[in-house]
Design a protein around this motif. Structure first.
Motif, PDB file in Angstrom:
ATOM      1  N   ASP A  83     -10.384  16.465  12.219  1.00  9.72           N
ATOM      2  CA  ASP A  83     -10.595  16.738  10.799  1.00  9.72           C
ATOM      3  C   ASP A  83     -10.190  15.560   9.919  1.00  9.72           C
ATOM      4  OD1 ASP A  83     -11.535  19.364  11.241  1.00  9.72           O
ATOM      5  OD2 ASP A  83      -9.473  20.074  11.484  1.00  9.72           O
ATOM      6  N   CYS A  84      -9.231  14.780  10.385  1.00  7.73           N
ATOM      7  CA  CYS A  84      -8.769  13.627   9.610  1.00  7.73           C
ATOM      8  C   CYS A  84      -9.351  12.302  10.092  1.00  7.73           C
ATOM      9  CB  CYS A  84      -7.239  13.527   9.657  1.00  7.73           C
ATOM     10  SG  CYS A  84      -6.381  14.873   8.822  1.00  7.73           S
ATOM     11  N   HIS A  85      -9.669  12.228  11.371  1.00  5.79           N
ATOM     12  CA  HIS A  85     -10.047  10.938  11.946  1.00  5.79           C
ATOM     13  C   HIS A  85     -11.539  10.767  12.249  1.00  5.79           C
ATOM     14  CE1 HIS A  85      -5.994   9.303  12.434  1.00  5.79           C
ATOM     15  NE2 HIS A  85      -5.609  10.514  12.743  1.00  5.79           N
ATOM     16  N   ILE A  86     -12.304  11.854  12.226  1.00  8.40           N
ATOM     17  CA  ILE A  86     -13.720  11.742  12.578  1.00  8.40           C
ATOM     18  C   ILE A  86     -14.584  12.342  11.472  1.00  8.40           C
ATOM     19  CG2 ILE A  86     -15.489  12.257  14.294  1.00  8.40           C
ATOM     20  CD1 ILE A  86     -13.282  12.684  16.337  1.00  8.40           C
ATOM     21  N   PRO A  87     -15.380  11.534  10.787  1.00 15.03           N
ATOM     22  CA  PRO A  87     -16.267  12.048   9.745  1.00 15.03           C
ATOM     23  C   PRO A  87     -17.254  13.055  10.318  1.00 15.03           C
ATOM     24  CG  PRO A  87     -16.105   9.654   9.618  1.00 15.03           C
ATOM     25  CD  PRO A  87     -15.460  10.067  10.911  1.00 15.03           C
ATOM     26  N   GLU A  88     -17.744  13.940   9.477  1.00 15.18           N
ATOM     27  CA  GLU A  88     -18.665  14.979   9.921  1.00 15.18           C
ATOM     28  C   GLU A  88     -20.095  14.441   9.986  1.00 15.18           C
ATOM     29  OE1 GLU A  88     -18.272  18.218   7.225  1.00 15.18           O
ATOM     30  OE2 GLU A  88     -16.454  18.995   8.167  1.00 15.18           O
ATOM     31  N   GLY A  89     -20.617  14.292  11.198  1.00 15.29           N
ATOM     32  CA  GLY A  89     -22.018  13.940  11.393  1.00 15.29           C
ATOM     33  C   GLY A  89     -22.419  12.583  10.830  1.00 15.29           C
ATOM     34  N   GLY A  90     -23.670  12.246  11.060  1.00 16.15           N
ATOM     35  CA  GLY A  90     -24.222  11.021  10.525  1.00 16.15           C
ATOM     36  C   GLY A  90     -23.770   9.776  11.259  1.00 16.15           C
ATOM     37  N   GLN A  98      -3.254   0.250   9.719  1.00 18.51           N
ATOM     38  CA  GLN A  98      -4.135  -0.525   8.862  1.00 18.51           C
ATOM     39  C   GLN A  98      -5.591  -0.346   9.267  1.00 18.51           C
ATOM     40  OE1 GLN A  98      -2.657  -2.565   6.177  1.00 18.51           O
ATOM     41  NE2 GLN A  98      -4.746  -2.041   5.575  1.00 18.51           N
ATOM     42  N   THR A  99      -5.839  -0.217  10.565  1.00 19.02           N
ATOM     43  CA  THR A  99      -7.202   0.010  11.040  1.00 19.02           C
ATOM     44  C   THR A  99      -7.759   1.320  10.486  1.00 19.02           C
ATOM     45  OG1 THR A  99      -6.812  -1.229  13.084  1.00 19.02           O
ATOM     46  CG2 THR A  99      -8.635   0.345  13.086  1.00 19.02           C
ATOM     47  N   VAL A 100      -6.948   2.372  10.554  1.00 22.75           N
ATOM     48  CA  VAL A 100      -7.376   3.682  10.050  1.00 22.75           C
ATOM     49  C   VAL A 100      -7.530   3.642   8.529  1.00 22.75           C
ATOM     50  CG1 VAL A 100      -6.755   6.120   9.836  1.00 22.75           C
ATOM     51  CG2 VAL A 100      -6.332   4.915  11.981  1.00 22.75           C
ATOM     52  N   TRP A 101      -6.571   3.029   7.848  1.00 20.02           N
ATOM     53  CA  TRP A 101      -6.655   2.940   6.386  1.00 20.02           C
ATOM     54  C   TRP A 101      -7.924   2.217   5.952  1.00 20.02           C
ATOM     55  CZ3 TRP A 101      -0.963   0.868   5.776  1.00 20.02           C
ATOM     56  CH2 TRP A 101      -0.068   1.909   6.039  1.00 20.02           C
ATOM     57  N   GLN A 109     -10.188   5.124  -7.433  1.00 22.71           N
ATOM     58  CA  GLN A 109      -9.458   5.023  -6.179  1.00 22.71           C
ATOM     59  C   GLN A 109      -9.908   6.124  -5.227  1.00 22.71           C
ATOM     60  OE1 GLN A 109      -5.342   5.205  -7.393  1.00 22.71           O
ATOM     61  NE2 GLN A 109      -5.207   2.989  -7.680  1.00 22.71           N
ATOM     62  N   THR A 110      -9.586   5.937  -3.956  1.00 29.87           N
ATOM     63  CA  THR A 110      -9.916   6.941  -2.955  1.00 29.87           C
ATOM     64  C   THR A 110      -8.630   7.535  -2.387  1.00 29.87           C
ATOM     65  OG1 THR A 110     -11.255   7.374  -0.998  1.00 29.87           O
ATOM     66  CG2 THR A 110     -10.014   5.318  -1.021  1.00 29.87           C
ATOM     67  N   CYS A 111      -8.729   8.648  -1.700  1.00 34.87           N
ATOM     68  CA  CYS A 111      -7.549   9.402  -1.266  1.00 34.87           C
ATOM     69  C   CYS A 111      -6.522   8.540  -0.528  1.00 34.87           C
ATOM     70  CB  CYS A 111      -7.973  10.564  -0.366  1.00 34.87           C
ATOM     71  SG  CYS A 111      -9.267  11.618  -1.062  1.00 34.87           S
ATOM     72  N   ILE A 112      -7.008   7.719   0.409  1.00 36.71           N
ATOM     73  CA  ILE A 112      -6.103   6.974   1.275  1.00 36.71           C
ATOM     74  C   ILE A 112      -5.333   5.900   0.516  1.00 36.71           C
ATOM     75  CG2 ILE A 112      -7.700   5.158   1.985  1.00 36.71           C
ATOM     76  CD1 ILE A 112      -5.131   7.106   4.173  1.00 36.71           C
ATOM     77  N   ASP A 113      -5.764   5.569  -0.696  1.00 36.11           N
ATOM     78  CA  ASP A 113      -5.029   4.593  -1.495  1.00 36.11           C
ATOM     79  C   ASP A 113      -3.595   5.052  -1.742  1.00 36.11           C
ATOM     80  OD1 ASP A 113      -6.955   2.608  -1.825  1.00 36.11           O
ATOM     81  OD2 ASP A 113      -7.891   3.640  -3.500  1.00 36.11           O
ATOM     82  N   CYS A 114      -3.421   6.358  -1.902  1.00 30.07           N
ATOM     83  CA  CYS A 114      -2.090   6.884  -2.215  1.00 30.07           C
ATOM     84  C   CYS A 114      -1.489   7.744  -1.102  1.00 30.07           C
ATOM     85  CB  CYS A 114      -2.142   7.719  -3.491  1.00 30.07           C
ATOM     86  SG  CYS A 114      -2.515   6.747  -4.967  1.00 30.07           S
ATOM     87  N   HIS A 115      -2.331   8.391  -0.312  1.00 29.36           N
ATOM     88  CA  HIS A 115      -1.828   9.339   0.686  1.00 29.36           C
ATOM     89  C   HIS A 115      -1.880   8.735   2.084  1.00 29.36           C
ATOM     90  CE1 HIS A 115      -1.674  12.551  -2.311  1.00 29.36           C
ATOM     91  NE2 HIS A 115      -2.848  12.104  -2.740  1.00 29.36           N
ATOM     92  N   LYS A 116      -1.014   7.741   2.322  1.00 31.22           N
ATOM     93  CA  LYS A 116      -1.036   7.041   3.603  1.00 31.22           C
ATOM     94  C   LYS A 116      -0.120   7.672   4.645  1.00 31.22           C
ATOM     95  CE  LYS A 116      -2.337   2.524   1.754  1.00 31.22           C
ATOM     96  NZ  LYS A 116      -1.925   1.126   1.534  1.00 31.22           N
ATOM     97  N   GLY A 117       0.811   8.472   4.238  1.00 29.03           N
ATOM     98  CA  GLY A 117       1.765   9.016   5.205  1.00 29.03           C
ATOM     99  C   GLY A 117       1.730  10.527   5.273  1.00 29.03           C
TER     100      GLY A 117
END
Length: 362
Positions: free
Chosen positions: A68-75, A113-116, A157-165
């Motif tokens: 749910d967090c690491h794999i985008p849905e489809g496409g 950093q790769t995931v971010w 900004q996008t979510c990961i800009d602030c919610h890294k942990g």
């Protein structure tokens, strides 16, 4: 070849195609499950961290699994992510890159950093599959959350800009322990004929008081073992024991002894601000003997490294001119309490924010 054979070959090809497509789809689905991720022992560390997060257990009973967090849905993003994941299998069974907890921590920043970067590039697609700015009831959020979400919308900004942990421990970004020593060495090399100096650390100004970090001091003349300097700022009635940066701007640039209060030279009359407080500009002369910088830039570079280590590791950098000079101390103190930053470094970082605040006196 007659039509019958052509037809049979087409049917067989279609069946094989459907079978392969189904098999690949099933394989992709199975290799996206949390159970499959945990079949690699190297995933035990992130799994334990995830178990302590709100995405694993919460009052609503909604659990976000690995996919749910690491794999985008489809496409295309889905397929690209699955292909990228092949490197994890390679490192698990071939290189043993993160076989031990020590090796895992050594590569934590690199992996994070790769995931971010991936989430940044796809506008945090997996976050947005559950969370939507349009669906948020901002009035039910904390005051700070409301401000930060409004800022995120304004600055795109996008979510990961602030919610890294949110699910795993953020990597520890350390500050060079010798950096402050380097600043001290640079201060000791300040030319004797420098016309101005900036305090590197709290510096006694004779018996009149203490000048604080980054305060500008005008050199009047050289004296034995140091310099005779002058500082200028603003004094407020009711707080005569300190000098502030400017009228209404409550950043203390010096604290005074009773002798120092008597030595102050008024540079104007008392005037009231919009809140009814009375201020006047003042100056103070006195000797300093501690090393000081010829300009504040080396100190600001160090402050920016502190910002990267203690602030930007968890959220996107917040521009110094986003808040007022008077607002920054409480913000920096509140965020600093969540880290192990030293009092000395927190003071330097706070002063960098204040000197570059949107309303700072220039």
């Amino acid at each position: 070849m007659n039509k019958k054979w052509i037809f049979l070959i087409c049917v067989v090809c279609i069946v094989i195609g459907i079978g392969l497509t189904t098999l690949v789809g099933w394989g992709l689905k199975q290799t996206s499950e949390t159970g499959f991720c945990l079949s690699c022992h190297t995933m035990q560390t992130p799994y334990e961290e995830y178990q302590g997060s709100v995405h694993f257990q919460n009052q609503k009973g909604i659990r976000a699994e690995c996919k749910d967090c690491h794999i985008p849905e489809g496409g295309l993003d889905y397929l690209v992510t699955k292909l990228r994941a092949s490197k994890d299998v390679y490192h698990q069974f071939v290189t043993g890159k993160i076989d031990t907890p020590e090796e895992y921590d050594a590569h934590r920043l690199e992996m994070a950093q790769t995931v971010w970067n991936q989430m940044k590039s796809n506008d945090s697609a997996t976050c947005r599959s559950c969370h939507s700015m349009d669906a948020m009831d901002l009035q039910k959020q904390s005051h700070d959350a409301q401000k930060m979400h409004a800022l995120a919308v304004k600055e795109n900004q996008t979510c990961i800009d602030c919610h890294k942990g949110v699910a795993h421990f953020p990597p520890e970004i350390t500050v060079d322990s010798k950096a402050l020593d380097t600043l001290t060495a640079e201060a000791e090399k300040t030319p004797a004929d420098a016309q101005q100096r900036f305090a590197l650390t709290p510096t006694p100004i004779g018996t009149s008081g203490t000048v604080y970090t980054a305060t500008k001091m005008k050199v009047l003349r050289q004296i034995e073992g140091g310099q005779q300097v002058e500082i200028t700022g603003s004094q407020m009635q009711g707080a005569e024991q300190v000098i502030y940066l400017a009228t209404g701007q409550r950043m203390v640039i010096a604290s005074l002894t009773p002798e120092g209060i008597q030595a102050l030279k008024p540079l104007g009359e008392w005037q009231k601000d919009s809140y009814g407080n009375s201020w006047r500009n003042v100056s103070l002369e006195g000797p300093i003997t501690q090393p000081a910088l010829a300009n504040p830039e080396p100190l600001w570079r160090y402050a920016k490294s502190l910002d990267t280590a203690y602030c930007s590791g968890c959220h996107a950098p917040i521009a110094a001119d986003h808040y007022t000079l008077n607002a920054w101390p409480s913000i920096a103190k509140g965020m600093g309490a969540r880290t192990d930053i030293s009092d000395e470094n927190l003071d330097i970082l706070t002063r960098w924010f204040q000197y570059h605040a949107k309303d700072a006196a220039r």
